[in-house]
Design a protein around this motif. Structure first.
Motif, mmCIF file in Angstrom:
data_model
loop_
_atom_site.group_PDB
_atom_site.id
_atom_site.type_symbol
_atom_site.label_atom_id
_atom_site.label_comp_id
_atom_site.label_asym_id
_atom_site.label_seq_id
_atom_site.Cartn_x
_atom_site.Cartn_y
_atom_site.Cartn_z
ATOM 1 N N UNK A 27 -1.110 -41.623 24.473
ATOM 2 C CA UNK A 27 -0.516 -42.130 23.145
ATOM 3 C C UNK A 27 0.143 -43.545 23.377
ATOM 4 N N UNK A 28 0.495 -43.966 22.324
ATOM 5 C CA UNK A 28 1.180 -45.224 22.600
ATOM 6 C C UNK A 28 2.528 -44.939 22.757
ATOM 7 N N UNK A 29 3.236 -45.997 23.426
ATOM 8 C CA UNK A 29 4.667 -45.769 23.737
ATOM 9 C C UNK A 29 5.643 -46.484 22.694
ATOM 10 N N UNK A 30 6.636 -45.524 22.037
ATOM 11 C CA UNK A 30 7.368 -46.051 20.912
ATOM 12 C C UNK A 30 8.729 -46.098 21.868
ATOM 13 N N UNK A 31 9.562 -47.224 21.573
ATOM 14 C CA UNK A 31 10.901 -47.413 22.021
ATOM 15 C C UNK A 31 11.856 -46.479 21.042
ATOM 16 N N UNK A 32 11.607 -46.496 19.809
ATOM 17 C CA UNK A 32 12.505 -45.765 18.939
ATOM 18 C C UNK A 32 12.553 -44.518 18.981
ATOM 19 N N UNK A 33 11.309 -43.666 19.617
ATOM 20 C CA UNK A 33 11.379 -42.176 19.861
ATOM 21 C C UNK A 33 12.511 -41.892 20.922
ATOM 22 N N UNK A 34 12.503 -42.832 22.095
ATOM 23 C CA UNK A 34 13.694 -42.521 22.907
ATOM 24 C C UNK A 34 15.008 -42.563 22.488
ATOM 25 N N UNK A 35 15.070 -43.856 21.416
ATOM 26 C CA UNK A 35 16.372 -43.978 21.042
ATOM 27 C C UNK A 35 16.976 -42.731 20.286
ATOM 28 N N UNK A 36 16.039 -42.140 19.440
ATOM 29 C CA UNK A 36 16.441 -41.170 18.531
ATOM 30 C C UNK A 36 16.786 -39.752 19.263
ATOM 31 N N UNK A 37 16.035 -39.511 20.434
ATOM 32 C CA UNK A 37 16.244 -38.440 21.210
ATOM 33 C C UNK A 37 17.547 -38.590 22.075
ATOM 34 N N UNK A 38 17.630 -39.856 22.413
ATOM 35 C CA UNK A 38 19.008 -40.023 23.220
ATOM 36 C C UNK A 38 20.303 -39.869 22.392
ATOM 37 N N UNK A 39 20.211 -40.291 21.159
ATOM 38 C CA UNK A 39 21.390 -40.271 20.127
ATOM 39 C C UNK A 39 21.654 -38.565 20.056
ATOM 40 N N UNK A 40 20.495 -37.940 19.706
ATOM 41 C CA UNK A 40 20.493 -36.508 19.547
ATOM 42 C C UNK A 40 21.256 -35.872 20.795
ATOM 43 N N UNK A 41 20.619 -36.257 21.972
ATOM 44 C CA UNK A 41 21.073 -35.724 23.208
ATOM 45 C C UNK A 41 22.553 -35.734 23.553
ATOM 46 N N UNK A 42 22.999 -37.188 22.983
ATOM 47 C CA UNK A 42 24.324 -37.577 23.482
ATOM 48 C C UNK A 42 25.302 -36.788 22.635
ATOM 49 N N UNK A 43 24.945 -36.711 21.184
ATOM 50 C CA UNK A 43 25.724 -35.972 20.245
ATOM 51 C C UNK A 43 25.888 -34.288 20.890
ATOM 52 N N UNK A 44 24.764 -33.710 21.159
ATOM 53 C CA UNK A 44 24.734 -32.604 21.848
ATOM 54 C C UNK A 44 25.567 -32.291 22.725
ATOM 55 N N UNK A 45 25.444 -33.453 23.739
ATOM 56 C CA UNK A 45 26.385 -33.204 24.955
ATOM 57 C C UNK A 45 28.014 -33.367 24.611
ATOM 58 N N UNK A 46 28.199 -34.208 23.336
ATOM 59 C CA UNK A 46 29.781 -34.406 23.277
ATOM 60 C C UNK A 46 30.166 -32.992 22.470
ATOM 61 N N UNK A 47 29.202 -32.322 21.686
ATOM 62 C CA UNK A 47 29.631 -30.819 21.160
ATOM 63 C C UNK A 47 29.636 -29.937 22.154
ATOM 64 N N UNK A 48 28.583 -30.062 22.917
ATOM 65 C CA UNK A 48 29.135 -28.848 23.983
ATOM 66 C C UNK A 48 30.332 -28.777 24.955
ATOM 67 N N UNK A 49 30.611 -30.219 25.241
ATOM 68 C CA UNK A 49 31.749 -30.306 26.026
ATOM 69 C C UNK A 49 33.097 -29.929 25.254
ATOM 70 N N UNK A 50 32.875 -30.161 23.956
ATOM 71 C CA UNK A 50 34.232 -29.858 22.951
ATOM 72 C C UNK A 50 34.322 -28.285 23.022
#
Length: 60
Positions: A27-50
């Protein structure tokens, strides 16, 4: 500073994962997909550490 570095590392790692998976699927590489995943994972990490308690464990 730790929040910024956490986001940068999740962005780098998620972009690598998106690139590898899109290449394996042909498939074609989409930069936006990685950005959305990284935002979601970052928020998830902050919630888990809290949620994880920081209290010392008592020895029985």
């Amino acid at each position: 500073m730790q929040y910024i570095m956490t986001f940068i590392w999740t962005l780098i790692l998620s972009e690598m994962v998106v690139y590898v998976v899109s290449s394996m699927n042909g498939a074609a590489f989409h930069f936006n997909t990685g950005v959305v995943i990284s935002i979601f994972v970052t928020i998830l990490l902050f919630v888990l550490t809290a949620l994880i308690p920081n209290d010392p464990v008592e020895h029985h």
